[in-house]
Design an enzyme around this catalytic site. Structure first.
Site, PDB file in Angstrom:
ATOM      1  N   ASP A 229       0.832  -1.192   0.000  1.00  0.00           N
ATOM      2  CA  ASP A 229       0.000   0.000   0.000  1.00  0.00           C
ATOM      3  C   ASP A 229       0.875   1.254   0.000  1.00  0.00           C
ATOM      4  OD1 ASP A 229      -2.799   0.967   0.417  1.00  0.00           O
ATOM      5  OD2 ASP A 229      -1.957   1.823   2.249  1.00  0.00           O
ATOM      6  N   GLU A 288       1.748  -0.191  -4.895  1.00  0.00           N
ATOM      7  CA  GLU A 288       0.810   0.844  -5.352  1.00  0.00           C
ATOM      8  C   GLU A 288       1.626   2.106  -5.603  1.00  0.00           C
ATOM      9  OE1 GLU A 288      -3.234   3.163  -3.893  1.00  0.00           O
ATOM     10  OE2 GLU A 288      -1.674   2.709  -2.455  1.00  0.00           O
TER      11      GLU A 288
HETATM   12  C1  GLC Z   1      -4.230   3.056  -0.559  1.00  0.00           C
HETATM   13  C2  GLC Z   1      -5.415   2.138  -0.571  1.00  0.00           C
HETATM   14  C3  GLC Z   1      -6.595   2.907  -0.090  1.00  0.00           C
HETATM   15  C4  GLC Z   1      -6.336   3.376   1.329  1.00  0.00           C
HETATM   16  C5  GLC Z   1      -5.056   4.186   1.395  1.00  0.00           C
HETATM   17  C6  GLC Z   1      -4.598   4.382   2.812  1.00  0.00           C
HETATM   18  O1  GLC Z   1      -4.355   4.095  -1.464  1.00  0.00           O
HETATM   19  O2  GLC Z   1      -5.590   1.567  -1.825  1.00  0.00           O
HETATM   20  O3  GLC Z   1      -7.780   2.159  -0.144  1.00  0.00           O
HETATM   21  O4  GLC Z   1      -7.398   4.161   1.770  1.00  0.00           O
HETATM   22  O5  GLC Z   1      -3.997   3.548   0.727  1.00  0.00           O
HETATM   23  O6  GLC Z   1      -4.074   3.199   3.341  1.00  0.00           O
END
Ligand code: GLC
Length: 547
Positions: A229, A288
């Site tokens: 994440d 991500e």
């Molecule tokens: C990422 C996740 C999202 C979450 C954020 C904070 O962007 O995909 O769903 O709210 O991180 O952890």
């Protein structure tokens, strides 16, 4: 004129490299991953919230669909302020999802069906109920306990202004002031997301050591890898400078030069993570990474950093031939210089579902036709593909009433941004009325709409023309046919509004028609099309595979 009007590819071949990188041999280099948002997938115990035993119940379905691996959004212990992305114990599974025994059972049963299991990891922040944060609040400024997070004195006369001007990506300020143990107004702590998600201090070795323990903990239990994440967010810039006002663009998005993200220090963190991952040679990490510049994106997937990085260009592309081609070319280019594996995704739990995106200005039926076309485009490409649960059923977004909204973004934005709940509605499995077999309870955590009887897995399984059947067949062909071999993509000239590319080695051709009328197809056998051909022509809003 046909979509493929030039039988010799034009000069702009992209992707692949002359020497085959080692990565192409790895299982994940062409895998179809299936993202499960566990709250919304399948509820086994009737509390209206999906859980891991619910996932086990559906493994037969996932095997039939043909996916290679699961990515499970966070299921660790969490007070659920951001539905699991606020972790209070990274080495346990929340009882809401069935506890740790449920994860062990899922790993065992998925592996028995040859399906890998990857988990979401949240290293940028913890929950405010994590024991470390509770200790930090009880400790003094400058203490070892506070050093695990990013505490600073405030600006202004009494320290009553935040240390810098950063907004939270969910709305409101990125700083919250604490009350010191003696009752006086005290320091501020940084939270790029909700106040319940304090950012960790990645300059503190203890933070990495704890993550390394977490990585080994799950890998030793048989997990096949992690989705990381906010993988572009852990490092913060020295001195935490103010953010230029023009970069304060909006909620849930960030610019490449946003000081909150994509700081160079993040790469040494990824190298340390990779060193641990290399103890488990078959395991994968996918980060991500909301970084648009191809050169900077590539840095994250150098051979000693992440195995894979999410490239969101296809999810952001409009349904036009130019926009889709641009997204494909850039996604290939973004990994080419480091011989990385490209990734493709049309949606996830943070973005509007593709059926609804493509329906803008037209009808939901057209949006679904376009989504069906785009999944053929996606599955024709070399690399790893990520499908989001429910997309194989053609689920649309749902407009929820204010009273049903749960995403912290709704409150934090002062009710100006409705957040991401609309793409997180539980998956409909069977029957004609809510909750469509998702749960025994009619009271699902997000309400399910009327009129979804035709969308259920049950209704679509036996229907050869259904969106589910299209996905099953496409995944099977991708896995079994030799035409999908190789990493290089060659472009063909195509009429305005159309695009066509070929897998250089296997020679599969994929043609997409984004115009509003049918177009001719070149000779060759049509392996699959997202809509029935009309007198041998590819209809509007459709794609076809040819060999
Ligand atoms: C990422 C996740 C999202 C979450 C954020 C904070 O962007 O995909 O769903 O709210 O991180 O952890």
């Amino acid at each position: 004129m046909g979509v493929v009007n030039d039988q010799s590819p034009d000069a702009s071949a992209t992707g692949g490299s002359p020497d085959s990188p080692d990565t192409t041999a790895a299982w994940w280099s062409d895998a179809v991953f299936y993202q499960i948002y566990p709250r919304s997938f399948s509820d086994s115990d009737g509390d209206g919230v999906g859980d891991l035993p619910g996932v086990v119940d559906k493994l037969g379905y996932l095997e039939l669909l043909g996916v290679d691996a699961l990515w499970i959004s966070p299921v660790m212990r969490s007070p659920m302020a951001d539905h699991g992305y606020d972790v209070s114990d990274p080495r346990d599974i929340d009882p809401l999802f069935g506890g740790i025994a449920a994860l062990d059972a899922l790993i065992e049963e998925a592996h028995a069906r040859d399906i890998k299991v990857t988990m979401d990891l949240v290293p940028n922040h913890t929950s405010d109920r994590h024991p470390w944060f509770v200790e930090a609040l009880a400790a003094a400024p400058g203490s070892r306990e506070r050093e695990r997070y990013i505490f600073r004195d405030g600006r202004g006369e009494n320290g009553d202004e935040p240390p810098n001007n950063w907004p939270s990506i969910f709305g409101g300020p990125a700083w919250t002031r604490v009350t010191e143990p003696d009752g006086t107004p005290g320091q501020w702590y940084l939270h790029i997301f909700a106040a319940e998600q304090p950012d960790l201090n990645w300059e503190n070795d203890e933070v990495f050591e704890d993550l390394a323990t977490t990585l080994r903990f799950w890998l030793d239990r048989g997990v096949d890898g992690f989705r990381i994440d906010v993988a572009h967010g852990m490092a913060k810039p020295p001195g935490l400078p103010d953010m230029p006002e023009e970069l304060q663009t909006g909620l849930l998005i960030n610019d490449d030069d946003d000081p909150r993200f994509n700081n160079p220090g993040v790469h040494s963190i990824h190298r340390r993570i990779r060193a641990v991952m290399d103890e488990y040679p078959d395991a994968v990490t996918v980060g991500e990474i909301w970084v648009r510049d191809n050169t900077r994106f590539a840095e994250y997937v150098r051979p000693d950093e992440l195995h894979l990085g999410f490239n969101f260009r296809l999810a952001e592309a409009e349904f036009t031939a130019d926009s889709v081609r641009d997204a494909i070319e850039n996604s290939l280019e973004a990994v080419d210089s480091v011989r990385g594996v490209p990734t493709w995704t049309l949606s996830n739990h943070d973005v509007e579902r593709e059926v609804s995106r493509y329906a803008e200005g037209t009808t939901e039926a057209v949006g679904r036709d376009r989504a069906r076309a785009m999944v053929l485009v996606e599955l024709a490409l070399p690399g790893a593909v990520f499908l989001y649960n429910g997309s194989e059923l053609g689920m649309p977004n749902v407009d929820l009433p204010d009273s049903a909204l749960q995403d912290p973004v709704w409150e934090r934005s002062g009710h100006t941004n409705r957040g991401r709940d609309g793409c997180r509605i539980p998956v409909p499995w069977s029957g004609d009325t809510p909750p469509y077999g998702f749960s025994e309870s009619p009271d699902t955590w997000l309400p399910m709409p009327e009129g979804w009887g035709g969308l259920t897995a049950e209704a679509q399984l036996e229907d050869v023309d259904s969106t589910l059947s299209l996905h099953r067949l496409a995944i099977e062909l991708r896995r079994t046919r030799p035409e999908f071999a190789g990493e290089e993509v060659e472009w063909y000239g195509a009429p305005p509004g159309c695009l066509a590319f070929r897998r250089a080695e296997g020679r599969l051709v994929c043609a997409l028609n984004t115009t509003d009328g049918p177009v001719g197809l070149p000779g060759g056998e049509v392996l699959l099309s997202s809509a029935p051909l009309v007198d041998g022509r590819l209809p509007a809003n459709a794609a076809a595979w040819l060999v």
